[in-house]
Design a protein around this motif. Sequence first.
Motif, PDB file in Angstrom:
ATOM      1  N   ARG A  62       0.834  -1.213   0.000  1.00 45.93           N
ATOM      2  CA  ARG A  62       0.000   0.000   0.000  1.00 45.93           C
ATOM      3  C   ARG A  62       0.863   1.255   0.000  1.00 45.93           C
ATOM      4  NH1 ARG A  62      -3.299  -2.422   3.604  1.00 45.93           N
ATOM      5  NH2 ARG A  62      -2.308  -1.383   5.337  1.00 45.93           N
ATOM      6  N   ALA A  63       1.919   1.254   0.806  1.00 49.11           N
ATOM      7  CA  ALA A  63       2.794   2.423   0.895  1.00 49.11           C
ATOM      8  C   ALA A  63       3.542   2.681  -0.412  1.00 49.11           C
ATOM      9  CB  ALA A  63       3.796   2.249   2.038  1.00 49.11           C
ATOM     10  N   LYS A  64       3.740   1.630  -1.196  1.00 51.67           N
ATOM     11  CA  LYS A  64       4.430   1.749  -2.490  1.00 51.67           C
ATOM     12  C   LYS A  64       3.442   1.824  -3.648  1.00 51.67           C
ATOM     13  CE  LYS A  64       8.746   1.697  -1.292  1.00 51.67           C
ATOM     14  NZ  LYS A  64       9.664   2.745  -1.701  1.00 51.67           N
ATOM     15  N   ASN A  65       2.240   2.282  -3.361  1.00 51.52           N
ATOM     16  CA  ASN A  65       1.207   2.486  -4.381  1.00 51.52           C
ATOM     17  C   ASN A  65       0.899   1.217  -5.179  1.00 51.52           C
ATOM     18  OD1 ASN A  65       0.938   5.262  -3.718  1.00 51.52           O
ATOM     19  ND2 ASN A  65       2.819   5.655  -4.869  1.00 51.52           N
ATOM     20  N   GLY A  66       0.830   0.103  -4.469  1.00 48.33           N
ATOM     21  CA  GLY A  66       0.432  -1.155  -5.097  1.00 48.33           C
ATOM     22  C   GLY A  66       1.537  -1.904  -5.808  1.00 48.33           C
ATOM     23  N   VAL A  67       2.784  -1.458  -5.648  1.00 48.82           N
ATOM     24  CA  VAL A  67       3.894  -2.116  -6.333  1.00 48.82           C
ATOM     25  C   VAL A  67       4.821  -2.748  -5.298  1.00 48.82           C
ATOM     26  CG1 VAL A  67       5.885  -1.779  -7.843  1.00 48.82           C
ATOM     27  CG2 VAL A  67       3.798  -0.448  -8.217  1.00 48.82           C
ATOM     28  N   ILE A  68       5.046  -4.044  -5.447  1.00 46.53           N
ATOM     29  CA  ILE A  68       5.985  -4.747  -4.585  1.00 46.53           C
ATOM     30  C   ILE A  68       6.754  -5.753  -5.423  1.00 46.53           C
ATOM     31  CG2 ILE A  68       4.281  -6.466  -3.883  1.00 46.53           C
ATOM     32  CD1 ILE A  68       5.685  -6.570  -1.139  1.00 46.53           C
ATOM     33  N   GLU A  69       8.067  -5.765  -5.251  1.00 45.02           N
ATOM     34  CA  GLU A  69       8.883  -6.741  -5.952  1.00 45.02           C
ATOM     35  C   GLU A  69       8.811  -8.068  -5.196  1.00 45.02           C
ATOM     36  OE1 GLU A  69      12.850  -5.335  -6.639  1.00 45.02           O
ATOM     37  OE2 GLU A  69      12.127  -3.352  -7.236  1.00 45.02           O
ATOM     38  N   TYR A  70       8.924  -9.139  -5.948  1.00 44.40           N
ATOM     39  CA  TYR A  70       8.758 -10.463  -5.375  1.00 44.40           C
ATOM     40  C   TYR A  70       9.743 -10.716  -4.229  1.00 44.40           C
ATOM     41  CZ  TYR A  70       7.531 -15.368  -5.281  1.00 44.40           C
ATOM     42  OH  TYR A  70       7.079 -16.598  -4.895  1.00 44.40           O
ATOM     43  N   PHE A  71      11.004 -10.381  -4.449  1.00 45.08           N
ATOM     44  CA  PHE A  71      12.013 -10.645  -3.425  1.00 45.08           C
ATOM     45  C   PHE A  71      11.878  -9.728  -2.218  1.00 45.08           C
ATOM     46  CE2 PHE A  71      14.085 -12.782  -7.034  1.00 45.08           C
ATOM     47  CZ  PHE A  71      14.210 -14.033  -6.458  1.00 45.08           C
ATOM     48  N   GLN A  72      11.251  -8.578  -2.389  1.00 44.54           N
ATOM     49  CA  GLN A  72      10.964  -7.728  -1.234  1.00 44.54           C
ATOM     50  C   GLN A  72       9.959  -8.425  -0.316  1.00 44.54           C
ATOM     51  OE1 GLN A  72       9.708  -4.173  -3.339  1.00 44.54           O
ATOM     52  NE2 GLN A  72      11.577  -3.097  -2.713  1.00 44.54           N
ATOM     53  N   MET A 142       3.317 -14.065  -1.173  1.00 42.67           N
ATOM     54  CA  MET A 142       3.648 -13.359  -2.413  1.00 42.67           C
ATOM     55  C   MET A 142       2.966 -13.959  -3.628  1.00 42.67           C
ATOM     56  SD  MET A 142       5.094 -10.621  -1.844  1.00 42.67           S
ATOM     57  CE  MET A 142       5.448 -10.191  -3.538  1.00 42.67           C
ATOM     58  N   GLN A 143       2.457 -15.167  -3.522  1.00 47.78           N
ATOM     59  CA  GLN A 143       1.687 -15.724  -4.630  1.00 47.78           C
ATOM     60  C   GLN A 143       0.429 -14.885  -4.849  1.00 47.78           C
ATOM     61  OE1 GLN A 143       3.313 -18.066  -6.379  1.00 47.78           O
ATOM     62  NE2 GLN A 143       4.800 -17.735  -4.746  1.00 47.78           N
ATOM     63  N   TRP A 144      -0.071 -14.281  -3.794  1.00 43.78           N
ATOM     64  CA  TRP A 144      -1.231 -13.402  -3.873  1.00 43.78           C
ATOM     65  C   TRP A 144      -0.804 -11.962  -4.161  1.00 43.78           C
ATOM     66  CZ3 TRP A 144      -6.420 -13.461  -4.095  1.00 43.78           C
ATOM     67  CH2 TRP A 144      -7.109 -12.289  -3.779  1.00 43.78           C
ATOM     68  N   TYR A 145       0.160 -11.469  -3.413  1.00 37.75           N
ATOM     69  CA  TYR A 145       0.509 -10.050  -3.470  1.00 37.75           C
ATOM     70  C   TYR A 145       1.349  -9.649  -4.671  1.00 37.75           C
ATOM     71  CZ  TYR A 145      -1.542  -9.314   1.061  1.00 37.75           C
ATOM     72  OH  TYR A 145      -2.443  -9.210   2.092  1.00 37.75           O
ATOM     73  N   LYS A 146       1.910 -10.586  -5.430  1.00 36.44           N
ATOM     74  CA  LYS A 146       2.712 -10.214  -6.593  1.00 36.44           C
ATOM     75  C   LYS A 146       1.849  -9.611  -7.701  1.00 36.44           C
ATOM     76  CE  LYS A 146       2.634 -14.816  -8.680  1.00 36.44           C
ATOM     77  NZ  LYS A 146       3.432 -15.987  -9.010  1.00 36.44           N
ATOM     78  N   ASN A 147       0.565  -9.928  -7.702  1.00 38.78           N
ATOM     79  CA  ASN A 147      -0.357  -9.378  -8.678  1.00 38.78           C
ATOM     80  C   ASN A 147      -0.692  -7.939  -8.276  1.00 38.78           C
ATOM     81  OD1 ASN A 147      -2.660  -8.664 -10.175  1.00 38.78           O
ATOM     82  ND2 ASN A 147      -3.245 -10.802 -10.394  1.00 38.78           N
TER      83      ASN A 147
END
Length: 156
Positions: A62-72, A142-147
């Motif tokens: 959320r803090a990154k405006n919906g963008v998260i890298e998998y390894f993060q 991350m299987q959910w949040y990577k999208n």
Amino acid sequence: MASSNVTYQKVSTKYGIIVGIVHMFYFLLMWALGLTNIVELSFISGIFLVIGIVMAISSFKRAKNGVIEYFQGLAIGATVGVVSSVILAIFLMIFVNLLDTHYLESLQASSLFPESLSKLSLFVLTIVYGTVPGVIIGFIAMQWYKNPDHTMSERI
């Protein structure tokens, strides 16, 4: 929070501390109720780790405006696991040395730990038992949040 100031390290450390404190309170509750001899109940605290990691990943995304890298996301899971388990391990050392000197003996008597369990091995095992699941939970989450479309609602 501005997204440029948010790092996965800060978020995961914050949630790791929260989960570690919750682990301590859960353990003290078990102790107050006389349930520490039922070692299997301590594994219920894994639910706290799952919730903490999912909330940390969601908060970071959320803090990154919906963008998260998998390894993060994997790193968040690992860091929450490490931080929370180090806090719990330190607490257990204080507990075993000051509050209940016979607790280690009850762990040695259980079938889940070896009879030769020492304070040092309890310390290390506590950290390992928090870190490894942290990585696995981060991987699963991350299987959910990577999208880009998937996140938790603001209310949580």
